[in-house]
Design a protein around this motif. Structure first.
Motif, PDB file in Angstrom:
ATOM      1  N   ARG A  29       0.821  -1.197   0.000  1.00  0.00           N
ATOM      2  CA  ARG A  29       0.000   0.000   0.000  1.00  0.00           C
ATOM      3  C   ARG A  29       0.866   1.263   0.000  1.00  0.00           C
ATOM      4  NH1 ARG A  29      -3.639   0.662   4.849  1.00  0.00           N
ATOM      5  NH2 ARG A  29      -3.296  -1.560   4.988  1.00  0.00           N
ATOM      6  N   LEU A  30       1.919   1.238   0.771  1.00  0.00           N
ATOM      7  CA  LEU A  30       2.821   2.393   0.831  1.00  0.00           C
ATOM      8  C   LEU A  30       3.542   2.615  -0.494  1.00  0.00           C
ATOM      9  CD1 LEU A  30       4.323   2.010   4.409  1.00  0.00           C
ATOM     10  CD2 LEU A  30       2.756   3.759   3.599  1.00  0.00           C
ATOM     11  N   GLN A  31       3.801   1.559  -1.231  1.00  0.00           N
ATOM     12  CA  GLN A  31       4.428   1.707  -2.553  1.00  0.00           C
ATOM     13  C   GLN A  31       3.445   2.267  -3.574  1.00  0.00           C
ATOM     14  OE1 GLN A  31       5.954  -2.151  -3.522  1.00  0.00           O
ATOM     15  NE2 GLN A  31       7.774  -1.935  -2.232  1.00  0.00           N
ATOM     16  N   GLU A  32       2.153   1.924  -3.431  1.00  0.00           N
ATOM     17  CA  GLU A  32       1.139   2.397  -4.377  1.00  0.00           C
ATOM     18  C   GLU A  32       0.814   3.876  -4.165  1.00  0.00           C
ATOM     19  OE1 GLU A  32      -2.183  -0.196  -3.933  1.00  0.00           O
ATOM     20  OE2 GLU A  32      -1.211  -1.845  -4.955  1.00  0.00           O
ATOM     21  N   VAL A  33       0.922   4.347  -2.923  1.00  0.00           N
ATOM     22  CA  VAL A  33       0.554   5.729  -2.610  1.00  0.00           C
ATOM     23  C   VAL A  33       1.368   6.736  -3.428  1.00  0.00           C
ATOM     24  CG1 VAL A  33       0.526   7.468  -0.786  1.00  0.00           C
ATOM     25  CG2 VAL A  33      -0.414   5.203  -0.353  1.00  0.00           C
ATOM     26  N   PRO A  34       2.696   6.605  -3.516  1.00  0.00           N
ATOM     27  CA  PRO A  34       3.426   7.580  -4.349  1.00  0.00           C
ATOM     28  C   PRO A  34       3.013   7.533  -5.816  1.00  0.00           C
ATOM     29  CG  PRO A  34       4.936   6.384  -2.928  1.00  0.00           C
ATOM     30  CD  PRO A  34       3.598   5.744  -2.785  1.00  0.00           C
ATOM     31  N   LYS A  35       2.682   6.342  -6.314  1.00  0.00           N
ATOM     32  CA  LYS A  35       2.214   6.230  -7.704  1.00  0.00           C
ATOM     33  C   LYS A  35       0.911   6.990  -7.880  1.00  0.00           C
ATOM     34  CE  LYS A  35       4.235   1.680  -8.584  1.00  0.00           C
ATOM     35  NZ  LYS A  35       3.943   0.276  -8.834  1.00  0.00           N
ATOM     36  N   LYS A  36      -0.004   6.783  -6.924  1.00  0.00           N
ATOM     37  CA  LYS A  36      -1.283   7.487  -7.006  1.00  0.00           C
ATOM     38  C   LYS A  36      -1.076   8.996  -6.908  1.00  0.00           C
ATOM     39  CE  LYS A  36      -4.524   4.043  -5.288  1.00  0.00           C
ATOM     40  NZ  LYS A  36      -5.523   3.713  -4.271  1.00  0.00           N
ATOM     41  N   LEU A  37      -0.176   9.378  -6.018  1.00  0.00           N
ATOM     42  CA  LEU A  37       0.095  10.792  -5.824  1.00  0.00           C
ATOM     43  C   LEU A  37       0.646  11.430  -7.097  1.00  0.00           C
ATOM     44  CD1 LEU A  37       0.146  13.115  -3.784  1.00  0.00           C
ATOM     45  CD2 LEU A  37       2.467  12.435  -3.198  1.00  0.00           C
ATOM     46  N   THR A  38       1.596  10.777  -7.750  1.00  0.00           N
ATOM     47  CA  THR A  38       2.153  11.327  -8.996  1.00  0.00           C
ATOM     48  C   THR A  38       1.090  11.371 -10.086  1.00  0.00           C
ATOM     49  OG1 THR A  38       2.975   9.131  -9.589  1.00  0.00           O
ATOM     50  CG2 THR A  38       4.529  10.620  -8.523  1.00  0.00           C
ATOM     51  N   LYS A  39       0.247  10.343 -10.124  1.00  0.00           N
ATOM     52  CA  LYS A  39      -0.820  10.304 -11.126  1.00  0.00           C
ATOM     53  C   LYS A  39      -1.788  11.479 -10.926  1.00  0.00           C
ATOM     54  CE  LYS A  39      -3.917   6.865 -13.121  1.00  0.00           C
ATOM     55  NZ  LYS A  39      -4.526   5.537 -12.943  1.00  0.00           N
ATOM     56  N   LEU A  40      -2.161  11.724  -9.660  1.00  0.00           N
ATOM     57  CA  LEU A  40      -3.068  12.831  -9.377  1.00  0.00           C
ATOM     58  C   LEU A  40      -2.433  14.178  -9.690  1.00  0.00           C
ATOM     59  CD1 LEU A  40      -4.699  11.624  -6.044  1.00  0.00           C
ATOM     60  CD2 LEU A  40      -5.797  11.821  -8.264  1.00  0.00           C
ATOM     61  N   LYS A  41      -1.139  14.322  -9.393  1.00  0.00           N
ATOM     62  CA  LYS A  41      -0.451  15.569  -9.703  1.00  0.00           C
ATOM     63  C   LYS A  41      -0.425  15.821 -11.208  1.00  0.00           C
ATOM     64  CE  LYS A  41       2.521  16.121  -5.663  1.00  0.00           C
ATOM     65  NZ  LYS A  41       3.888  16.151  -5.149  1.00  0.00           N
TER      66      LYS A  41
ATOM     67  N   LEU B  92      -3.798  17.014 -12.280  1.00  0.00           N
ATOM     68  CA  LEU B  92      -3.985  18.403 -11.889  1.00  0.00           C
ATOM     69  C   LEU B  92      -3.263  19.337 -12.848  1.00  0.00           C
ATOM     70  CD1 LEU B  92      -5.029  20.456  -9.807  1.00  0.00           C
ATOM     71  CD2 LEU B  92      -2.890  20.144  -8.570  1.00  0.00           C
ATOM     72  N   GLN B  93      -2.038  18.997 -13.213  1.00  0.00           N
ATOM     73  CA  GLN B  93      -1.277  19.826 -14.161  1.00  0.00           C
ATOM     74  C   GLN B  93      -1.995  19.900 -15.507  1.00  0.00           C
ATOM     75  OE1 GLN B  93       2.700  18.201 -14.332  1.00  0.00           O
ATOM     76  NE2 GLN B  93       3.532  20.028 -13.346  1.00  0.00           N
ATOM     77  N   ALA B  94      -2.485  18.746 -15.970  1.00  0.00           N
ATOM     78  CA  ALA B  94      -3.182  18.721 -17.256  1.00  0.00           C
ATOM     79  C   ALA B  94      -4.447  19.578 -17.205  1.00  0.00           C
ATOM     80  CB  ALA B  94      -3.524  17.290 -17.632  1.00  0.00           C
TER      81      ALA B  94
END
Length: 123
Positions: free
Chosen positions: A16-28, A31-33
């Motif tokens: 779960r902790l490994q997936e969180v940074p992936k989700k975070l980068t995806k959301l960022k 947001l940029q797009a």
């Protein structure tokens, strides 16, 4: 708690902790797009406003094209005849109205209609 269950819990938590940074980068990235799209839309809108304010004429391409009717030749001829008859009747009515207004030399002057007379019986 059994060591086997503890190991499983730890593995799940690590995963779960490994997936969180992936989700975070995806959301960022999303947001940029979204912000880029919003900025592009605002820029386009401002350009359109300045173009309109500059006195530019509306182009013909901006107009909605006329919809072509799918009519058979017989129906097209029928509609054309009906329209021609309608136009002829309209012209005839206008001609009659003009000639009638010119012939009213001896008619009463246009003005308020005469007031009704009061009768003694109250009717």
């Amino acid at each position: 708690m059994k060591p086997k269950n503890l190991k499983k819990k730890i593995q799940r938590l690590e995963k779960r902790l490994q997936e969180v940074p992936k989700k975070l980068t995806k959301l960022k990235q999303r947001l940029q797009a979204a912000e880029a799209a919003k900025a592009a839309k605002a820029k386009k809108k401002a350009a359109a406003k300045s173009l309109k304010a500059g006195g530019a004429k509306n182009t013909g391409a901006a107009k909605k094209p006329k919809k072509k009717l799918n009519l058979s030749p017989e129906r097209r001829a029928q509609l054309a005849a009906a329209m021609k008859a309608r136009w002829a009747a309209k012209r005839a009515a206008e001609a009659n109205a003009k000639s009638a207004s010119g012939d009213n030399q001896h008619a009463a002057p246009p003005g308020p209609p005469p007031q009704p007379q009061n009768r003694p019986d109250g009717a």
